[in-house]
Design a protein around this motif. Structure first.
Motif, PDB file in Angstrom:
ATOM      1  N   VAL A 241      -3.180  22.082   4.145  1.00 31.11           N
ATOM      2  CA  VAL A 241      -2.922  20.809   4.841  1.00 31.11           C
ATOM      3  C   VAL A 241      -1.706  20.131   4.196  1.00 31.11           C
ATOM      4  CG1 VAL A 241      -3.897  18.559   5.444  1.00 31.11           C
ATOM      5  CG2 VAL A 241      -5.395  20.572   5.315  1.00 31.11           C
ATOM      6  N   PRO A 242      -0.665  19.814   4.986  1.00 28.27           N
ATOM      7  CA  PRO A 242       0.478  19.103   4.399  1.00 28.27           C
ATOM      8  C   PRO A 242       0.111  17.661   4.054  1.00 28.27           C
ATOM      9  CG  PRO A 242       0.803  19.382   6.775  1.00 28.27           C
ATOM     10  CD  PRO A 242      -0.507  20.055   6.424  1.00 28.27           C
ATOM     11  N   ARG A 243       0.928  17.021   3.226  1.00 24.02           N
ATOM     12  CA  ARG A 243       0.651  15.626   2.850  1.00 24.02           C
ATOM     13  C   ARG A 243       0.919  14.709   4.045  1.00 24.02           C
ATOM     14  NH1 ARG A 243       0.123  15.793  -2.742  1.00 24.02           N
ATOM     15  NH2 ARG A 243       1.241  17.506  -3.732  1.00 24.02           N
ATOM     16  N   ASP A 244       0.217  13.593   4.074  1.00 21.45           N
ATOM     17  CA  ASP A 244       0.156  12.746   5.277  1.00 21.45           C
ATOM     18  C   ASP A 244       1.349  11.783   5.380  1.00 21.45           C
ATOM     19  OD1 ASP A 244      -0.593  10.999   7.346  1.00 21.45           O
ATOM     20  OD2 ASP A 244      -2.723  11.270   6.885  1.00 21.45           O
ATOM     21  N   PRO A 245       2.193  11.911   6.424  1.00 20.98           N
ATOM     22  CA  PRO A 245       3.306  10.972   6.561  1.00 20.98           C
ATOM     23  C   PRO A 245       2.826   9.530   6.757  1.00 20.98           C
ATOM     24  CG  PRO A 245       3.106  12.364   8.532  1.00 20.98           C
ATOM     25  CD  PRO A 245       2.149  12.906   7.507  1.00 20.98           C
ATOM     26  N   SER A 246       1.647   9.371   7.342  1.00 20.36           N
ATOM     27  CA  SER A 246       1.141   8.014   7.574  1.00 20.36           C
ATOM     28  C   SER A 246       0.733   7.352   6.260  1.00 20.36           C
ATOM     29  CB  SER A 246      -0.046   8.046   8.542  1.00 20.36           C
ATOM     30  OG  SER A 246       0.366   8.570   9.786  1.00 20.36           O
ATOM     31  N   SER A 247       0.300   8.147   5.273  1.00 19.73           N
ATOM     32  CA  SER A 247       0.022   7.593   3.941  1.00 19.73           C
ATOM     33  C   SER A 247       1.315   7.427   3.159  1.00 19.73           C
ATOM     34  CB  SER A 247      -0.948   8.496   3.168  1.00 19.73           C
ATOM     35  OG  SER A 247      -2.187   8.546   3.836  1.00 19.73           O
ATOM     36  N   ALA A 248       2.242   8.398   3.298  1.00 17.76           N
ATOM     37  CA  ALA A 248       3.536   8.314   2.604  1.00 17.76           C
ATOM     38  C   ALA A 248       4.252   7.018   2.960  1.00 17.76           C
ATOM     39  CB  ALA A 248       4.406   9.511   2.993  1.00 17.76           C
ATOM     40  N   ALA A 249       4.009   6.521   4.169  1.00 20.02           N
ATOM     41  CA  ALA A 249       4.681   5.310   4.636  1.00 20.02           C
ATOM     42  C   ALA A 249       4.521   4.148   3.646  1.00 20.02           C
ATOM     43  CB  ALA A 249       4.104   4.907   5.998  1.00 20.02           C
ATOM     44  N   PHE A 250       3.367   4.076   2.949  1.00 22.47           N
ATOM     45  CA  PHE A 250       3.133   2.906   2.081  1.00 22.47           C
ATOM     46  C   PHE A 250       3.997   2.928   0.819  1.00 22.47           C
ATOM     47  CE2 PHE A 250      -0.407   3.158   5.008  1.00 22.47           C
ATOM     48  CZ  PHE A 250      -0.328   1.886   5.546  1.00 22.47           C
ATOM     49  N   PRO A 251       3.982   4.007   0.007  1.00 19.35           N
ATOM     50  CA  PRO A 251       4.912   4.000  -1.134  1.00 19.35           C
ATOM     51  C   PRO A 251       6.376   3.998  -0.697  1.00 19.35           C
ATOM     52  CG  PRO A 251       3.700   6.098  -1.006  1.00 19.35           C
ATOM     53  CD  PRO A 251       3.046   5.148  -0.051  1.00 19.35           C
ATOM     54  N   VAL A 252       6.705   4.651   0.417  1.00 13.17           N
ATOM     55  CA  VAL A 252       8.098   4.660   0.885  1.00 13.17           C
ATOM     56  C   VAL A 252       8.543   3.229   1.198  1.00 13.17           C
ATOM     57  CG1 VAL A 252       9.548   5.264   2.884  1.00 13.17           C
ATOM     58  CG2 VAL A 252       8.227   7.045   1.721  1.00 13.17           C
ATOM     59  N   CYS A 253       7.759   2.530   2.004  1.00  9.07           N
ATOM     60  CA  CYS A 253       8.158   1.168   2.402  1.00  9.07           C
ATOM     61  C   CYS A 253       8.128   0.214   1.213  1.00  9.07           C
ATOM     62  CB  CYS A 253       7.269   0.668   3.539  1.00  9.07           C
ATOM     63  SG  CYS A 253       7.598   1.566   5.073  1.00  9.07           S
ATOM     64  N   ALA A 254       7.178   0.413   0.300  1.00  7.88           N
ATOM     65  CA  ALA A 254       7.146  -0.430  -0.898  1.00  7.88           C
ATOM     66  C   ALA A 254       8.446  -0.258  -1.677  1.00  7.88           C
ATOM     67  CB  ALA A 254       5.938  -0.058  -1.764  1.00  7.88           C
ATOM     68  N   ALA A 255       8.904   0.988  -1.827  1.00 12.12           N
ATOM     69  CA  ALA A 255      10.145   1.237  -2.583  1.00 12.12           C
ATOM     70  C   ALA A 255      11.333   0.562  -1.901  1.00 12.12           C
ATOM     71  CB  ALA A 255      10.386   2.735  -2.706  1.00 12.12           C
ATOM     72  N   LEU A 256      11.339   0.534  -0.571  1.00 12.36           N
ATOM     73  CA  LEU A 256      12.481  -0.049   0.151  1.00 12.36           C
ATOM     74  C   LEU A 256      12.594  -1.559  -0.063  1.00 12.36           C
ATOM     75  CD1 LEU A 256      12.222   1.807   3.608  1.00 12.36           C
ATOM     76  CD2 LEU A 256      13.670   2.390   1.645  1.00 12.36           C
ATOM     77  N   ILE A 257      11.452  -2.226  -0.333  1.00 11.45           N
ATOM     78  CA  ILE A 257      11.496  -3.699  -0.401  1.00 11.45           C
ATOM     79  C   ILE A 257      11.330  -4.270  -1.817  1.00 11.45           C
ATOM     80  CG2 ILE A 257      10.798  -3.988   2.014  1.00 11.45           C
ATOM     81  CD1 ILE A 257       7.955  -4.695   1.023  1.00 11.45           C
TER      82      ILE A 257
END
Ligand SMILES: O=C(O)C1=C[C@@H](OP(=O)(O)O)[C@@H](O)[C@H](O)C1
Ligand SMILES: C=C(OP(=O)(O)O)C(=O)O
Length: 452
Positions: A241-257
């Motif tokens: 099972v690949p890692r979940d893009p919907s979960s990745a969204a949270f650390p990704v967006c946190a890093a952006l802001i």
């Protein structure tokens, strides 16, 4: 009430730069499907990287109740000994799908063409969600459903003893409805055809083909036409099972802001039917790059690198992109609050029937945090205040919705005052390691003690 127990109030506060590697867990959509198709195959399916969140664990429990043997090794490898298409036993208990729309709708489809009667229930959130969108097409196969008024859970499905194949045009953009019809079609003779006007996530089609079913997708003027030949013998698979893009969204967006951040989120599934958020963020000017692009287990995968992006601007998110980022609008609204100018999101009616009415839940919480949000039935618009300018300082209600809870906790990392959520317990449905993972990056997210 929380998803499966006592509410867990949480709070987040302005954090130093977030940095490091965020290994998010397995994809929730693919995990449900791996368990269900594994249970419908003949022999042993072996799954690595399965998401061990409450939603998926409820599906594993359900598959056991239908007669499949489902076990977990100490190293986290799962084994499913399937009973074959048409081999489901009638469970002797009510099937509790907890908080999971995907779980209940896919399992209803999978059992609807077997001569068994099954009662489904869920938590307070799932019990408000519409089920007629699934039971209407299942009736065409010959299944009968009796639930609460408005087609709500608890609900009993009497499976069709002599199912007929179906040709069905899905009236709403929903991978859950499409998948329920395809799973029901597995035990109907002949060809079941599903037509979807807008492309939704295609994990069911990909996985059915992997298990050896005859399934074809044709792009036509009317949309995607998916044809499945019924009553195959599904061959057990090894599934990573690949890692979940919907979960990745949270650390990704946190890093952006969060000022100064630089975070790597490796091995994220970038199936185009799921990757709309990342396209949108890049259009807003996010410093988000794909590294090491590759294919794993038939799905495109890359390492995402997100760096603080103080110059992001609001955009119009095209409605035709909605299906590919449907679960990501709450966290996009958080990023939009920290960007300059307005972000308009249209074609998003479906957000109103998720674990909560996500437009309403986000609009109320963002307004309490000092952000202007306007909304209508099928759209909403967030007026960004620019980096570092969101006041925060409110307690937001998560409404038993994991994505609402996580979104507001991410907002608090970049707001001027801490942001609280009344209940973070639902986070465990999809992202059980959210707290330690975010803490390891340097995020200040804590549980708040409740006074008795
Ligand atoms: O099929 C799936 O795995 C899912 C489909 C989507 O729901 P809809 O089909 O209701 O759009 C999505 O919101 C959900 O998180 C998972
Ligand atoms: C909508 C979601 O899930 P489900 O429909 O499975 O409850 C989600 O995970 O955002």
């Amino acid at each position: 009430m929380s998803a499966h127990g006592t509410p867990i109030p949480m709070m987040s506060a302005a954090s130093g730069p977030l940095s490091g590697v965020a290994e998010v867990p397995g994809d929730k959509s693919i995990s449900h499907r791996a368990l269900i198709l594994g249970a419908m195959a003949v022999g042993e399916t072996r799954i690595t990287g399965l998401l061990e969140g409450e939603d998926v664990l409820d599906t594993a429990k359900a598959m056991r109740a239908f007669g499949a043997e489902v076990t977990r090794d100490e190293d986290g490898t799962w084994h499913v000994h399937g009973v074959g298409v048409g081999g489901f036993a009638e469970p002797d208990q009510v099937i509790d799908c907890g908080n999971s729309g995907t779980g209940v709708r896919l399992i209803m489809g999978a059992m609807a063409t077997s001569p068994i009667t099954v009662t489904f229930c869920g938590d307070a959130s799932l019990s408000t969600r519409p089920m007629a969108r699934v039971t209407d097409p299942l009736a065409l196969f010959g299944a009968r459903a009796v639930g609460r008024s408005g087609g709500r859970l608890p609900m009993t499905i009497v499976g069709a003893a002599d199912p007929v194949p179906v040709r069905y045009s899905v009236p709403v953009p929903s991978a859950q409805v499409k998948s329920a019809v395809l799973l029901a079609g597995l035990n109907a003779p002949g060809q079941t055809v599903v037509i979807e006007k807008e492309a939704t996530r295609d994990h069911t089609e990909r996985m059915l083909a992997g298990f050896g079913a005859e399934v074809h997708t044709e792009e036509t003027d009317a949309g995607r036409v998916i044809t499945l030949t019924g009553q195959p013998e599904l061959k057990p698979q090894g599934i990573a099972v690949p890692r979940d893009p919907s979960s990745a969204a949270f650390p990704v967006c946190a890093a952006l802001i969060v000022p100064g951040s630089d975070v790597l989120v490796p091995g994220i599934g970038l199936n185009p039917t799921r990757a709309g958020l990342f396209t949108t963020l890049r259009e807003m000017g996010a410093d988000l790059t794909y590294e090491n692009e590759r294919e794993e287990g038939g799905e495109p995968v890359a390492d995402l690198r997100a760096r603080y992006s103080p110059e992001m601007t609001g955009i119009r998110v095209p409605p035709e992109r909605a299906a590919s980022m449907i679960d990501e609008y709450p966290i996009l609204a958080v990023v939009a609050s920290c960007a300059e100018g307005k972000t308009l999101m249209t074609g998003v009616r479906e957000l109103r029937v998720k674990e909560s009415d996500r437009i309403e839940a986000m609009a109320v919480g963002l307004r309490a945090c000092g952000v202007t949000v306007e909304d209508g039935e099928d759209w909403w618009e967030v007026t960004g205040l620019g980096a570092g300018n969101v006041p925060g300082g409110a307690t937001c209600v998560s409404h038993l919705d994991h994505r609402i809870a996580m979104s507001f906790l991410v907002l608090g990392l970049a707001a001027q005052q801490p942001v609280s959520v009344d209940d973070g317990a639902p986070i465990a449905t999809s992202f059980p390691v959210f707290e330690p993972l975010m803490a390891a990056l340097g995020a200040r997210i804590v549980r708040v003690a409740v006074e008795n």
